[in-house]
Design a protein around this motif. Structure first.
Motif, PDB file in Angstrom:
ATOM      1  N   GLU A  40     -15.498 -35.930   6.642  1.00 33.88           N
ATOM      2  CA  GLU A  40     -16.063 -37.264   6.861  1.00 33.88           C
ATOM      3  C   GLU A  40     -17.168 -37.550   5.855  1.00 33.88           C
ATOM      4  N   THR A  41     -17.935 -36.527   5.519  1.00 29.54           N
ATOM      5  CA  THR A  41     -18.997 -36.676   4.519  1.00 29.54           C
ATOM      6  C   THR A  41     -18.397 -37.002   3.148  1.00 29.54           C
ATOM      7  N   LEU A  42     -17.301 -36.332   2.811  1.00 29.65           N
ATOM      8  CA  LEU A  42     -16.614 -36.604   1.546  1.00 29.65           C
ATOM      9  C   LEU A  42     -16.137 -38.055   1.490  1.00 29.65           C
ATOM     10  N   LEU A  43     -15.493 -38.531   2.550  1.00 32.39           N
ATOM     11  CA  LEU A  43     -15.003 -39.907   2.572  1.00 32.39           C
ATOM     12  C   LEU A  43     -16.166 -40.903   2.610  1.00 32.39           C
ATOM     13  N   GLY A  44     -17.250 -40.527   3.287  1.00 33.51           N
ATOM     14  CA  GLY A  44     -18.453 -41.371   3.287  1.00 33.51           C
ATOM     15  C   GLY A  44     -19.044 -41.495   1.894  1.00 33.51           C
ATOM     16  N   ALA A  45     -18.961 -40.409   1.118  1.00 27.87           N
ATOM     17  CA  ALA A  45     -19.450 -40.455  -0.260  1.00 27.87           C
ATOM     18  C   ALA A  45     -18.629 -41.439  -1.092  1.00 27.87           C
ATOM     19  N   LEU A  46     -17.329 -41.567  -0.800  1.00 28.80           N
ATOM     20  CA  LEU A  46     -16.506 -42.561  -1.499  1.00 28.80           C
ATOM     21  C   LEU A  46     -16.982 -43.973  -1.161  1.00 28.80           C
ATOM     22  N   ILE A  47     -17.348 -44.212   0.094  1.00 26.17           N
ATOM     23  CA  ILE A  47     -17.869 -45.522   0.489  1.00 26.17           C
ATOM     24  C   ILE A  47     -19.164 -45.817  -0.262  1.00 26.17           C
ATOM     25  N   GLY A  48     -20.098 -44.868  -0.255  1.00 30.85           N
ATOM     26  CA  GLY A  48     -21.380 -45.068  -0.929  1.00 30.85           C
ATOM     27  C   GLY A  48     -21.220 -45.273  -2.421  1.00 30.85           C
ATOM     28  N   CYS A  49     -20.360 -44.487  -3.028  1.00 30.90           N
ATOM     29  CA  CYS A  49     -20.127 -44.590  -4.473  1.00 30.90           C
ATOM     30  C   CYS A  49     -19.496 -45.939  -4.822  1.00 30.90           C
ATOM     31  N   THR A  50     -18.553 -46.384  -4.007  1.00 32.30           N
ATOM     32  CA  THR A  50     -17.919 -47.683  -4.238  1.00 32.30           C
ATOM     33  C   THR A  50     -18.957 -48.790  -4.210  1.00 32.30           C
ATOM     34  N   ASN A  51     -19.841 -48.759  -3.234  1.00 31.92           N
ATOM     35  CA  ASN A  51     -20.895 -49.773  -3.120  1.00 31.92           C
ATOM     36  C   ASN A  51     -21.823 -49.746  -4.333  1.00 31.92           C
ATOM     37  N   VAL A  52     -22.345 -48.584  -4.656  1.00 24.74           N
ATOM     38  CA  VAL A  52     -23.337 -48.458  -5.734  1.00 24.74           C
ATOM     39  C   VAL A  52     -22.752 -48.853  -7.087  1.00 24.74           C
ATOM     40  N   ILE A  53     -21.586 -48.331  -7.405  1.00 24.08           N
ATOM     41  CA  ILE A  53     -21.011 -48.587  -8.728  1.00 24.08           C
ATOM     42  C   ILE A  53     -20.513 -50.033  -8.833  1.00 24.08           C
ATOM     43  N   ALA A  54     -19.931 -50.579  -7.768  1.00 18.77           N
ATOM     44  CA  ALA A  54     -19.482 -51.975  -7.807  1.00 18.77           C
ATOM     45  C   ALA A  54     -20.657 -52.912  -8.048  1.00 18.77           C
ATOM     46  N   ARG A  55     -21.755 -52.659  -7.365  1.00 18.16           N
ATOM     47  CA  ARG A  55     -22.926 -53.527  -7.550  1.00 18.16           C
ATOM     48  C   ARG A  55     -23.549 -53.346  -8.935  1.00 18.16           C
ATOM     49  N   ILE A  72     -21.893 -52.617 -11.662  1.00 19.11           N
ATOM     50  CA  ILE A  72     -21.021 -53.349 -12.570  1.00 19.11           C
ATOM     51  C   ILE A  72     -21.264 -54.851 -12.446  1.00 19.11           C
ATOM     52  N   ALA A  73     -21.433 -55.342 -11.220  1.00 19.89           N
ATOM     53  CA  ALA A  73     -21.689 -56.776 -11.002  1.00 19.89           C
ATOM     54  C   ALA A  73     -22.969 -57.208 -11.720  1.00 19.89           C
ATOM     55  N   ILE A  74     -24.005 -56.386 -11.639  1.00 22.73           N
ATOM     56  CA  ILE A  74     -25.261 -56.699 -12.333  1.00 22.73           C
ATOM     57  C   ILE A  74     -25.025 -56.750 -13.841  1.00 22.73           C
ATOM     58  N   GLU A  75     -24.288 -55.769 -14.366  1.00 24.78           N
ATOM     59  CA  GLU A  75     -23.984 -55.748 -15.802  1.00 24.78           C
ATOM     60  C   GLU A  75     -23.196 -56.987 -16.212  1.00 24.78           C
ATOM     61  N   MET A  76     -22.288 -57.439 -15.339  1.00 26.89           N
ATOM     62  CA  MET A  76     -21.456 -58.608 -15.639  1.00 26.89           C
ATOM     63  C   MET A  76     -22.174 -59.925 -15.330  1.00 26.89           C
ATOM     64  N   LYS A  77     -23.368 -59.792 -14.731  1.00 31.45           N
ATOM     65  CA  LYS A  77     -24.167 -60.962 -14.343  1.00 31.45           C
ATOM     66  C   LYS A  77     -23.429 -61.857 -13.348  1.00 31.45           C
ATOM     67  N   ILE A  78     -22.805 -61.201 -12.357  1.00 30.22           N
ATOM     68  CA  ILE A  78     -22.188 -61.963 -11.275  1.00 30.22           C
ATOM     69  C   ILE A  78     -22.814 -61.537  -9.954  1.00 30.22           C
ATOM     70  N   ASP A  79     -22.939 -62.485  -9.071  1.00 26.11           N
ATOM     71  CA  ASP A  79     -23.473 -62.236  -7.743  1.00 26.11           C
ATOM     72  C   ASP A  79     -22.397 -61.563  -6.902  1.00 26.11           C
ATOM     73  N   LEU A  80     -22.700 -60.423  -6.317  1.00 30.45           N
ATOM     74  CA  LEU A  80     -21.745 -59.724  -5.467  1.00 30.45           C
ATOM     75  C   LEU A  80     -22.466 -59.167  -4.260  1.00 30.45           C
ATOM     76  N   LYS A  81     -21.952 -59.470  -3.093  1.00 29.72           N
ATOM     77  CA  LYS A  81     -22.464 -58.898  -1.851  1.00 29.72           C
ATOM     78  C   LYS A  81     -21.316 -58.136  -1.204  1.00 29.72           C
ATOM     79  N   ILE A  82     -21.536 -56.856  -0.979  1.00 29.79           N
ATOM     80  CA  ILE A  82     -20.540 -56.054  -0.279  1.00 29.79           C
ATOM     81  C   ILE A  82     -20.863 -56.177   1.212  1.00 29.79           C
ATOM     82  N   ASP A  83     -19.963 -56.780   1.954  1.00 31.13           N
ATOM     83  CA  ASP A  83     -20.187 -56.973   3.379  1.00 31.13           C
ATOM     84  C   ASP A  83     -19.810 -55.736   4.190  1.00 31.13           C
TER      85      ASP A  83
END
Length: 152
Positions: free
Chosen positions: A48-63, A65-76
Motif C-alpha cells: 500500500e505504501t508503494l502504491l501510495g508513493a505512485l499517487i504522491g509522485c503523480t501529484n508532485v510531478i504533474a503539478r 510540469i504544469a508550473i513549467e508549462m504555465k498552466i493552472d492545474l488542480k488535482i482534485d
C-alpha cells in the motif's frame, strides 16, 4: 558534463516482524500488516505504501510540469487500484511482476487546453520516477483522467 546522483537515505526500525518505523529528514511513518497477517494494523502495508508513493509522485510531478508549462492545474483526487498477483508471496508460483496491472485515476481541474493536458500527461509518464520504476518492473499502468476544463 558529470551528473551527480541525489542520495535519498531513510532509516528503518523493526520492533516486530510486521511493524516497521521509517525515518527520513526528521519525519517518520510506520508500515504494518493487518492482524490476519500478524500485524497490529497501525499503518499501511509495504505494498500500500508503494502504491501510495505512485499517487504522491503523480501529484508532485504533474503539478511541477504544469508550473513549467504555465498552466493552472488542480488535482482534485488520485485513486490507484493495484491488481496483486499474490502467488509469489505465497510461494505458489514464480511471479516476475507482482502488480501486472495498476489502475491510476486522476480527477483534475484546469484552465489549460486539451492539447496542453495531453502534453502534460505524456511528460508525466516519462518523469514520474514511481511510474517509470513500476513500468520498468513490468507493471502496466492504465491511466484515466477526468478533467474539468474551465474557460478563462
Amino acid at each position: 558534463k558529470e551528473h551527480k546522483l541525489i542520495k535519498v537515505a531513510l532509516e528503518g526500525y523493526a520492533p516486530t516482524a510486521s511493524l516497521t518505523e521509517v525515518r527520513v529528514r526528521g519525519h517518520s511513518f510506520v508500515i504494518d500488516e493487518p492482524p490476519y497477517r500478524h500485524g497490529t494494523d497501525v499503518g499501511p502495508t509495504p505494498l500500500e505504501t508503494l502504491l501510495g508513493a505512485l499517487i504522491g509522485c503523480t501529484n508532485v510531478i504533474a503539478r511541477r510540469i504544469a508550473i513549467e508549462m504555465k498552466i493552472d492545474l488542480k488535482i482534485d483526487k488520485i485513486d490507484v487500484l493495484g491488481h496483486l498477483d499474490h502467488r509469489g508471496i505465497d510461494r505458489v508460483a514464480d511471479v516476475p511482476v507482482p502488480f501486472p496491472t495498476i489502475e491510476l485515476k486522476v480527477k483534475a481541474t484546469t484552465f489549460g487546453t486539451e492539447q496542453e493536458m495531453r502534453l502534460l500527461r505524456e511528460d508525466l509518464n516519462k518523469r514520474c520516477p514511481m511510474s517509470v520504476i513500476l513500468k520498468q518492473a513490468g507493471s502496466q499502468i492504465v491511466e484515466s483522467w477526468e478533467i474539468n476544463y474551465v474557460k478563462k
